[in-house]
Design a protein around this motif. Structure first.
Motif, PDB file in Angstrom:
ATOM      1  N   ASP A  20      -3.513  -2.349   5.922  1.00 52.03           N
ATOM      2  CA  ASP A  20      -2.083  -2.324   4.913  1.00 52.03           C
ATOM      3  C   ASP A  20      -1.353  -1.157   5.081  1.00 52.03           C
ATOM      4  O   ASP A  20      -0.166  -1.009   4.598  1.00 52.03           O
ATOM      5  CB  ASP A  20      -2.853  -2.085   3.468  1.00 52.03           C
ATOM      6  CG  ASP A  20      -3.398  -3.520   3.001  1.00 52.03           C
ATOM      7  OD1 ASP A  20      -3.004  -4.477   3.825  1.00 52.03           O
ATOM      8  OD2 ASP A  20      -3.920  -3.715   1.965  1.00 52.03           O
ATOM      9  N   SER A  21      -1.841  -0.007   5.431  1.00 53.48           N
ATOM     10  CA  SER A  21      -0.737   1.220   5.758  1.00 53.48           C
ATOM     11  C   SER A  21      -1.411   1.817   7.175  1.00 53.48           C
ATOM     12  O   SER A  21      -1.057   2.995   7.165  1.00 53.48           O
ATOM     13  CB  SER A  21      -1.197   2.247   4.743  1.00 53.48           C
ATOM     14  OG  SER A  21      -2.636   2.790   4.504  1.00 53.48           O
ATOM     15  N   ALA A  32       0.762  -1.072   0.020  1.00 60.38           N
ATOM     16  CA  ALA A  32       0.145   0.008   0.053  1.00 60.38           C
ATOM     17  C   ALA A  32       0.776   1.368  -0.068  1.00 60.38           C
ATOM     18  O   ALA A  32       1.792   1.466   0.824  1.00 60.38           O
ATOM     19  CB  ALA A  32      -1.024  -0.016   1.321  1.00 60.38           C
ATOM     20  N   ASP A  33       0.544   2.352  -0.693  1.00 57.89           N
ATOM     21  CA  ASP A  33       1.100   3.455  -0.939  1.00 57.89           C
ATOM     22  C   ASP A  33       0.042   4.609  -0.887  1.00 57.89           C
ATOM     23  O   ASP A  33      -0.664   4.731  -1.665  1.00 57.89           O
ATOM     24  CB  ASP A  33       1.525   3.709  -2.269  1.00 57.89           C
ATOM     25  CG  ASP A  33       2.677   4.890  -2.450  1.00 57.89           C
ATOM     26  OD1 ASP A  33       2.712   5.437  -1.374  1.00 57.89           O
ATOM     27  OD2 ASP A  33       3.203   5.046  -3.674  1.00 57.89           O
ATOM     28  N   PRO A  34      -0.223   5.045   0.608  1.00 59.42           N
ATOM     29  CA  PRO A  34      -1.373   5.911   0.917  1.00 59.42           C
ATOM     30  C   PRO A  34      -0.959   7.393   0.045  1.00 59.42           C
ATOM     31  O   PRO A  34       0.102   7.865   0.256  1.00 59.42           O
ATOM     32  CB  PRO A  34      -1.316   5.897   2.390  1.00 59.42           C
ATOM     33  CG  PRO A  34       0.030   5.847   2.812  1.00 59.42           C
ATOM     34  CD  PRO A  34       0.730   4.830   1.704  1.00 59.42           C
ATOM     35  N   VAL A  35      -1.880   7.876  -0.634  1.00 61.90           N
ATOM     36  CA  VAL A  35      -1.921   9.371  -1.036  1.00 61.90           C
ATOM     37  C   VAL A  35      -3.293   9.906  -0.787  1.00 61.90           C
ATOM     38  O   VAL A  35      -4.157   9.250  -0.323  1.00 61.90           O
ATOM     39  CB  VAL A  35      -1.750   9.197  -2.498  1.00 61.90           C
ATOM     40  CG1 VAL A  35      -0.177   8.739  -2.890  1.00 61.90           C
ATOM     41  CG2 VAL A  35      -2.753   8.535  -3.277  1.00 61.90           C
ATOM     42  N   TYR A  36      -3.391  11.256  -0.805  1.00 64.61           N
ATOM     43  CA  TYR A  36      -4.526  12.034  -0.443  1.00 64.61           C
ATOM     44  C   TYR A  36      -5.256  12.508  -1.963  1.00 64.61           C
ATOM     45  O   TYR A  36      -4.482  13.300  -2.693  1.00 64.61           O
ATOM     46  CB  TYR A  36      -4.217  13.356   0.515  1.00 64.61           C
ATOM     47  CG  TYR A  36      -4.487  12.740   1.969  1.00 64.61           C
ATOM     48  CD1 TYR A  36      -5.549  13.075   2.489  1.00 64.61           C
ATOM     49  CD2 TYR A  36      -3.400  12.247   2.542  1.00 64.61           C
ATOM     50  CE1 TYR A  36      -5.639  12.566   3.949  1.00 64.61           C
ATOM     51  CE2 TYR A  36      -3.416  11.895   3.893  1.00 64.61           C
ATOM     52  CZ  TYR A  36      -4.597  11.944   4.511  1.00 64.61           C
ATOM     53  OH  TYR A  36      -4.823  11.393   5.784  1.00 64.61           O
ATOM     54  N   VAL A  37      -6.319  12.443  -2.060  1.00 64.57           N
ATOM     55  CA  VAL A  37      -6.978  13.003  -3.169  1.00 64.57           C
ATOM     56  C   VAL A  37      -8.207  13.713  -2.789  1.00 64.57           C
ATOM     57  O   VAL A  37      -8.721  13.646  -1.593  1.00 64.57           O
ATOM     58  CB  VAL A  37      -7.445  11.676  -4.034  1.00 64.57           C
ATOM     59  CG1 VAL A  37      -6.452  11.032  -4.775  1.00 64.57           C
ATOM     60  CG2 VAL A  37      -8.560  10.839  -3.275  1.00 64.57           C
ATOM     61  N   VAL A  49       0.882   5.379   7.919  1.00 68.37           N
ATOM     62  CA  VAL A  49       2.385   5.384   8.053  1.00 68.37           C
ATOM     63  C   VAL A  49       2.973   6.520   7.658  1.00 68.37           C
ATOM     64  O   VAL A  49       4.063   6.816   7.869  1.00 68.37           O
ATOM     65  CB  VAL A  49       2.856   4.129   7.151  1.00 68.37           C
ATOM     66  CG1 VAL A  49       2.338   2.703   7.536  1.00 68.37           C
ATOM     67  CG2 VAL A  49       2.310   4.282   5.662  1.00 68.37           C
ATOM     68  N   ASP A  50       2.069   7.629   7.189  1.00 61.35           N
ATOM     69  CA  ASP A  50       2.754   8.713   6.445  1.00 61.35           C
ATOM     70  C   ASP A  50       2.549   9.835   7.636  1.00 61.35           C
ATOM     71  O   ASP A  50       2.844  10.852   7.435  1.00 61.35           O
ATOM     72  CB  ASP A  50       2.088   9.230   5.263  1.00 61.35           C
ATOM     73  CG  ASP A  50       0.429   9.415   5.405  1.00 61.35           C
ATOM     74  OD1 ASP A  50       0.039   9.095   6.601  1.00 61.35           O
ATOM     75  OD2 ASP A  50      -0.168   9.368   4.309  1.00 61.35           O
ATOM     76  N   GLY A  51       2.054   9.607   8.859  1.00 54.89           N
ATOM     77  CA  GLY A  51       1.978  10.182   9.960  1.00 54.89           C
ATOM     78  C   GLY A  51       0.691  11.093  10.144  1.00 54.89           C
ATOM     79  O   GLY A  51       0.374  11.787  10.928  1.00 54.89           O
TER      80      GLY A  51
END
Length: 612
Positions: free
Chosen positions: A531-532, A211-216, A552-554
């Protein structure tokens, strides 16, 4: 918006709010601001219902400079896809140079607007302000979230157009700026998926999805945003350890927008000519990346179909077949929950069971041949590792009734128990990780398949001693609790990088360490919980004990935090979110299923773990 900080200004409608459920359009007021005097604040809009859509209002005729700045900031928090209304507050040149997609800066309470008194005279034809505030985070051009701290301070300059006589902004910061509550209303965290680079080389085995978390932007065609994000590749932080199956240059054809699943829960994605020649196997992997991503955004999606720009089907992948193509952590359902009983033996309970009767794990560690302080069970639940009660020795065995315990695979030379071994953790490859807290030789180690000579792991940027180790189900990310010089503990997440090309054997490092719980002053326990996502227990600023979920990105994920629990010493969570959260506290071992309260499992027990 909220009232002006000083409470005396009249409100002026600045944007329209549409309630999709009823089709009603309302005007939301915003605190107005004088052109001179004290600092005023553009407060964030209170959280709105998810059905609410916010539309910006264009500048009105002969609006003063203060209203132009206010209106522009309001327009940044609207659901305008291309920020067309926000651009109306800018000069033509400034609009051409402004790149809203470059970043989104999040401030705690929205920006304060300070008048530059040296230019606070409209008759000069120019006007200047400074935007200030307390930084919380930044979302970059890759849509990746990074926590921030400190003060924000950026200038905004206006000029009066000579022909129209209207004030417009000609100098402004790049990107978008908004308060934290507006960010939470406007943006959504979604996992996109790539494949662990080391698993792609294993012929015949499913790839491991990471998983690679991003914001949309939540209400600006989020599905199409996510598809484009997957095609653009992984974020910089994750890129060294993952890969994408999509050929370089693969993109949506020109003019494609508003991707959405049909009434059969099927998402059809057209691709440009770069993907036209892929084989079936690679096409299924491409579809798996998009299927896992789409399901994270819209769980009802069951199938992904990939097409050429001309409508020719490249492949179709359903959820059942996807499991044979790739796996990800939340799809791995543990059979048992494990913990240590009152005799410090390793015991287990069926993971999905509501029962409290535990059975010893077959083998020496379950039969009490060696008293344990902590334990870990491999992902396939065929191998167990245990740290002896004095925390000096590490044992590994494959559970079997009547088995004998071999010699320890690792020993610490630390003089006290607190200066010896942490609880171990298994990764998806079957390797075992542990840290030695010996002040004379603190180190992070990995044992291939739990045997052989321990390999020291380099951890550039690690400042402090490791207090806890936990590897994600994907095997390429690790969470650490690190004790700093002042005695407090922080939660860090790093990526596991492997180099097998060196002449001296394989080299492993933990790179890119970053804080995952910046709001907690002292972390006492943690576990992966998705997953994240991780679940963390610790102390907030002001000394308040808390348990919460973190990304995981804080960032902080949506949804409620776990119910409060006193004296948490360890936590066990499965990346399969259907299984209960388990903790060891002053009440013994307790568990909590989704939406329920903590319930006691056993009074005399410790160190609960799920596989991993």
């Amino acid at each position: 918006m909220g009232a002006d900080r000083e409470g005396g200004a009249r409100r002026r409608p600045m944007r329209a709010v549409a309630y999709a459920a009823w089709g009603v359009v309302l005007l939301a007021g915003c605190a107005s601001m004088p052109d001179s005097g004290d600092v005023r604040n553009v407060e964030s809009t209170p959280r709105q219902d998810t059905e609410v859509r916010v539309f910006a209002m264009p500048p009105r005729e002969d609006a003063p400079p203060s209203e132009i700045v206010q209106g522009f900031l309001e327009a940044l928090t609207s659901d305008d896809p291309q920020y067309a209304t926000a651009r109306q507050y800018l000069t033509a040149a400034a609009s051409r140079q402004w790149r809203p997609e470059q970043s989104t800066t999040v401030l705690a309470n929205g920006p304060d607007i300070e008048v530059d008194r040296a230019t606070a005279h409209e008759d000069t034809g120019e006007y200047a302000y400074t935007l200030t505030g307390s930084k919380v985070a930044r979302v970059d051009a890759q849509q990746s979230y990074t926590p921030l701290a400190g003060r924000y301070n950026q200038p905004v300059h206006l000029i009066r157009d000579r022909k129209s006589g209207q004030w417009r902004i000609d100098v402004l910061p790049q990107g978008v700026l908004m308060g934290q509550s507006d960010f939470q209303r406007n943006y959504l965290s979604v996992n996109k998926y790539y494949f662990a680079s080391d698993t792609r080389a294993r012929a015949g085995e499913p790839a491991t999805a990471v998983a690679d978390p991003v914001y949309v932007r939540r209400r600006v065609d989020a599905m199409t945003q996510m598809v484009r994000s997957v095609l653009s590749g992984p974020t910089s932080w994750l890129r060294p350890v993952v890969s994408s199956t999509f050929p370089a240059g693969t993109a949506l054809p020109a003019g494609v927008s508003a991707l959405a699943p049909d009434d059969q829960n099927r998402l059809t994605v057209p691709l440009n000519e770069k993907a036209a020649g892929v084989g079936t196997g690679k096409c299924w992997e491409m579809a798996a990346q998009l299927l896992f991503t789409a399901q994270n955004l819209t769980p009802t999606v069951e199938t992904v179909a990939l097409q050429t720009a001309h409508g020719r089907t490249l492949c179709t992948l359903g959820a059942d077949r996807a499991r044979t193509v790739a796996t990800h952590g939340s799809a791995k359902r543990p059979e048992y929950l494990y913990f240590l009983d009152d005799r410090h033996r390793l015991v287990r309970i069926a993971g999905a069971s509501a029962g409290t009767e535990a059975e010893p794990v077959p083998g020496a560690l379950g039969e009490g041949v060696q008293k344990l302080y902590s334990a870990a069970v491999s992902w396939d639940e065929r191998t167990v590792a245990g740290v002896g009660y004095d925390r000096r020795t590490l044992f590994v065995e494959q559970p079997a009734a009547g088995g004998t315990l071999g010699a320890p695979v690792l020993q610490s030379q630390g003089k006290t128990e607190d200066d010896r071994l942490t609880a171990p953790s298994w990764d998806a490859r079957g390797d075992l990780w542990v840290a030695d807290r010996d002040p004379a030789r603190p180190r992070l180690m990995v044992l291939e398949h739990g045997t052989g000579r321990p390999l020291d792991v380099a951890a550039p940027g690690l400042d402090g001693r490791v207090d806890a180790v936990r590897v994600a189900a994907d095997g390429v990310r690790m969470a650490l609790v690190v004790e700093r010089g002042n005695g407090t503990r922080t939660l860090l997440v790093g990526r596991i990088e492997r180099d097998s090309q060196g002449g001296d054997g394989p080299r492993v490092s933990l790179a890119g360490l970053r804080s995952a719980a910046p709001e907690l002053e002292d972390v006492t326990a943690m576990s992966w919980a998705g997953d994240s996502r991780l679940v963390v227990a610790g102390r907030e600023q002001g000394g308040v004990q808390a348990m919460r979920y973190v990304q995981v990105d804080g960032s902080t994920p949506e949804g409620p935090s776990p119910a409060a629990l006193t004296g948490v010493q360890s936590i066990a969570a499965s990346e399969d979110e259907r299984l209960p959260l388990v903790a060891y506290s002053t009440d013994g071992i307790v568990r909590m299923s989704s939406g329920s309260q903590w319930q006691k499992v056993v009074k005399d027990g410790s160190a609960p773990v799920y596989p991993g």
